[in-house]
Design a protein around this motif. Structure first.
Motif, PDB file in Angstrom:
ATOM      1  N   ASP A   1      -5.508   9.535 -14.329  1.00  0.00           N
ATOM      2  CA  ASP A   1      -6.612   8.888 -13.688  1.00  0.00           C
ATOM      3  C   ASP A   1      -6.643   7.586 -13.972  1.00  0.00           C
ATOM      4  O   ASP A   1      -7.045   6.562 -13.164  1.00  0.00           O
TER       5      ASP A   1
ATOM      6  N   ARG B   1       0.879  -1.093   0.075  1.00  0.00           N
ATOM      7  CA  ARG B   1      -0.111   0.063  -0.057  1.00  0.00           C
ATOM      8  C   ARG B   1       0.733   1.168   0.033  1.00  0.00           C
ATOM      9  O   ARG B   1       0.635   2.466  -0.639  1.00  0.00           O
ATOM     10  N   SER B   2       1.972   1.226   0.816  1.00  0.00           N
ATOM     11  CA  SER B   2       2.677   2.445   0.925  1.00  0.00           C
ATOM     12  C   SER B   2       3.429   2.465  -0.401  1.00  0.00           C
ATOM     13  O   SER B   2       3.644   3.818  -0.735  1.00  0.00           O
TER      14      SER B   2
ATOM     15  N   LEU C   1       0.687   3.889  -2.777  1.00  0.00           N
ATOM     16  CA  LEU C   1       0.440   5.346  -2.459  1.00  0.00           C
ATOM     17  C   LEU C   1       1.597   6.460  -2.859  1.00  0.00           C
ATOM     18  O   LEU C   1       1.029   7.362  -3.318  1.00  0.00           O
TER      19      LEU C   1
ATOM     20  N   THR D   1      -1.158  12.133  -8.664  1.00  0.00           N
ATOM     21  CA  THR D   1      -2.082  13.049  -8.250  1.00  0.00           C
ATOM     22  C   THR D   1      -1.359  14.521  -8.458  1.00  0.00           C
ATOM     23  O   THR D   1      -2.200  15.338  -8.839  1.00  0.00           O
TER      24      THR D   1
ATOM     25  N   MET E   1       0.844   6.848  -6.455  1.00  0.00           N
ATOM     26  CA  MET E   1      -0.548   7.362  -6.789  1.00  0.00           C
ATOM     27  C   MET E   1      -0.394   8.953  -6.290  1.00  0.00           C
ATOM     28  O   MET E   1      -0.887   9.890  -6.763  1.00  0.00           O
ATOM     29  N   ARG E   2       0.643   9.494  -5.325  1.00  0.00           N
ATOM     30  CA  ARG E   2       0.667  10.599  -4.823  1.00  0.00           C
ATOM     31  C   ARG E   2       1.509  11.415  -5.965  1.00  0.00           C
ATOM     32  O   ARG E   2       1.024  12.572  -6.376  1.00  0.00           O
TER      33      ARG E   2
ATOM     34  N   LEU F   1      -4.348   5.761 -11.657  1.00  0.00           N
ATOM     35  CA  LEU F   1      -4.824   5.637 -10.512  1.00  0.00           C
ATOM     36  C   LEU F   1      -5.740   4.889 -10.167  1.00  0.00           C
ATOM     37  O   LEU F   1      -5.736   3.915  -9.155  1.00  0.00           O
ATOM     38  N   PHE F   2      -6.668   4.711 -11.016  1.00  0.00           N
ATOM     39  CA  PHE F   2      -7.800   3.644 -10.866  1.00  0.00           C
ATOM     40  C   PHE F   2      -7.144   2.385 -10.668  1.00  0.00           C
ATOM     41  O   PHE F   2      -7.624   1.339  -9.964  1.00  0.00           O
TER      42      PHE F   2
ATOM     43  N   GLU G   1      -5.665   1.795  -7.569  1.00  0.00           N
ATOM     44  CA  GLU G   1      -6.448   1.568  -6.508  1.00  0.00           C
ATOM     45  C   GLU G   1      -7.089   0.382  -6.417  1.00  0.00           C
ATOM     46  O   GLU G   1      -7.316  -0.292  -5.496  1.00  0.00           O
TER      47      GLU G   1
ATOM     48  N   LYS H   1      -1.330  15.201 -12.090  1.00  0.00           N
ATOM     49  CA  LYS H   1      -2.762  15.616 -12.463  1.00  0.00           C
ATOM     50  C   LYS H   1      -3.212  17.061 -11.945  1.00  0.00           C
ATOM     51  O   LYS H   1      -3.875  17.676 -12.937  1.00  0.00           O
ATOM     52  N   THR H   2      -2.948  17.272 -10.805  1.00  0.00           N
ATOM     53  CA  THR H   2      -3.528  18.484 -10.401  1.00  0.00           C
ATOM     54  C   THR H   2      -2.686  19.692 -10.982  1.00  0.00           C
ATOM     55  O   THR H   2      -3.300  20.680 -11.173  1.00  0.00           O
TER      56      THR H   2
ATOM     57  N   LEU I   1      -5.059  -2.430  -5.032  1.00  0.00           N
ATOM     58  CA  LEU I   1      -5.017  -2.224  -3.723  1.00  0.00           C
ATOM     59  C   LEU I   1      -6.161  -2.948  -2.798  1.00  0.00           C
ATOM     60  O   LEU I   1      -6.213  -3.505  -1.991  1.00  0.00           O
TER      61      LEU I   1
END
Ligand SMILES: Nc1ncnc2c1ncn2[C@@H]1O[C@H](COP(=O)(O)OP(=O)(O)OP(=O)(O)O)[C@@H](O)[C@H]1O
Ligand SMILES: [Mg+2]
Lengths: 224, 174
Positions: free
Chosen positions: B145, B119-120, B123, B130, B126-127, B148-149, B152, B133-134, B155
């Motif tokens: 996205d 997970r870590s 993530l 993100t 994923m960060r 990311l999906f 996710e 993306k931002t 996980l």
């Protein structure tokens, strides 16, 4: 890292149920920490203890160097109003008030005059792009709009810490993204710390780091 | 990813020089891997051979970058067929992750530790996505996205697997 809000060795039982079994936590100003973990692991209980809502059976919660539970109930309530903001999954807006009045409410409760409070509320709502629903009641807006109104209400007092428990839980992906983006932007602009409980990795990806709760204990409490 | 079909699709907007085509590709789809000129010209040569594009003019001088290409009717049909054909659903990481979780449980180790570690790592990736993306445009957002999906989903599947197998392990132990 200078800890703004921290907890050590939190224990909390509800009758026979041990919700927290020695949880530790720390967050700095402007930091966004995702609290993750399975259902029933104690995430919400941890958040409630950190926010001074639930008194732990053992352990301490420190905020800006003071022991939160050494204060009187009245002091804690006042602190929650001035320094903390809250966003929950649903059911948090007062149905009888307009969205604008809902957002202005925390300021009104703190004694700010109506005009001033509503002007401030309108400004935050514009930032969250929900100024168009200002005159509507919560029952007349969409879930995503309502949630952004709730975020506006949490931000209106310029709190030091925002507690968000599954803030995107009831939203579709796009609305959830908007809520997260706005929450994080606001936090970074105003140096607000965000304690974000979520089980969605895509939502947690907006955080700076994660704390995992398992069986009432925190794991991976990495200090930044 | 079919570069040929993508270039054909870009040519549907109108004829372009090889260089323009590369730039249009990189801008829209080359987030991770911009095309090499060599790839562009090799692909165009193949499309030309198969009658899917035609040369529409050559500017003075020599070299493929001077040539301009247009999509043919056969090329349009080819793009349509490609768009109408589903991609093979890919299996990503399941096999490795599944193996790790099962091996952890079989050997009396903690499947939850495997999960936490993964997970870590997920993530962390994923960060970055993100953030990209931002700060990016719509094209960045769409590509990020998708990743990311999928991450996710890995996980969520891993969490469910660990929980299911954990309960099974408890039952077996009892
Ligand atoms: N007010 C309460 N009274 C009795 N039991 C409670 C109360 N609040 C929480 N619990 C119990 O404490 C444990 C932890 O609950 P908590 O709400 O903190 O979990 P959570 O991690 O937030 O779960 P979820 O992801 O489902 O929201 C659970 O077993 C729950 O049933
Ligand atoms: Mg909860």
């Amino acid at each position: 890292m200078t800890t703004l809000l921290g907890a050590t060795g939190l224990h909390k039982s509800f009758g026979p149920t041990e919700a927290l079994l020695g949880a530790d936590f720390g967050i700095a100003a402007g930091e966004v920490v995702a609290v993750m973990g399975p259902s029933g692991s104690g995430k919400s209980t941890l958040l409630h203890c950190l926010a001074g809502i639930v008194r732990p059976d053992a352990g301490t919660v420190g905020y800006q160097g003071r022991d939160l539970f050494a204060d009187t109930d009245a002091e804690r309530t006042a602190l929650r109003r001035t320094d903390f903001g809250f966003v929950f999954q649903f059911g948090q807006l007062v149905p009888e008030l307009s969205c604008l009045e809902n957002v202005a409410l925390p300021l009104r409760l703190g004694g700010t005059r109506r005009k001033k409070a509503e002007a401030a509320a309108a400004e935050v709502m514009a930032r969250l792009e929900v100024d168009d629903v200002a005159p509507k009641r919560p029952g007349e807006v969409s879930g995503g709009q309502g949630q952004r109104v709730a975020v506006a209400r949490a931000l209106v007092t310029a709190p030091k810490v925002i507690f968000a428990d599954e803030p995107t839980g009831a939203l579709d992906s796009l609305s959830g993204e908007r809520v997260m983006r706005m929450l994080v932007t606001a936090a970074k602009e105003h140096d607000t710390a965000v304690v974000l409980v979520t089980h969605e990795a895509r939502v947690a990806a907006y955080s700076d780091r994660e704390a995992v709760v398992r069986d009432g204990r925190t794991r991976q409490q990495v200090t930044a | 990813m079919s570069i040929g079909h993508t270039l054909l699709g870009l040519l549907e907007e109108g004829p372009r020089h090889g260089y323009d085509l590369k730039r249009a590709y990189d801008e829209r789809f080359g987030l991770d891997r911009p095309l090499h000129y060599g790839q562009v010209y090799a692909t165009l040569a193949r499309l030309l051979r198969n009658g899917l594009v035609a040369e529409t003019g050559t500017e003075p001088g020599s070299g493929p970058e001077r040539k301009s290409y247009a999509i043919t009717d056969a090329g349009v049909t080819d793009v349509e067929r490609w768009l109408a054909t589903p991609e093979k659903p890919e299996l990503y990481l399941q096999n490795t992750l599944y193996t790790k979780v099962v091996l952890a449980l079989l050997s009396g180790r903690s499947a939850e530790d495997v999960l936490d570690t993964q997970r870590s790592a997920h993530l962390a990736t994923m960060r970055k996505l993100t953030t990209r993306k931002t700060n990016g445009d719509l094209a960045d957002a769409l590509i990020c996205d998708h990743a990311l999906f999928h991450l996710e989903a890995d996980l969520r599947w891993l969490e469910l697997t660990a929980a299911r197998l954990g309960e099974l392990a408890k039952e077996v132990a009892e």
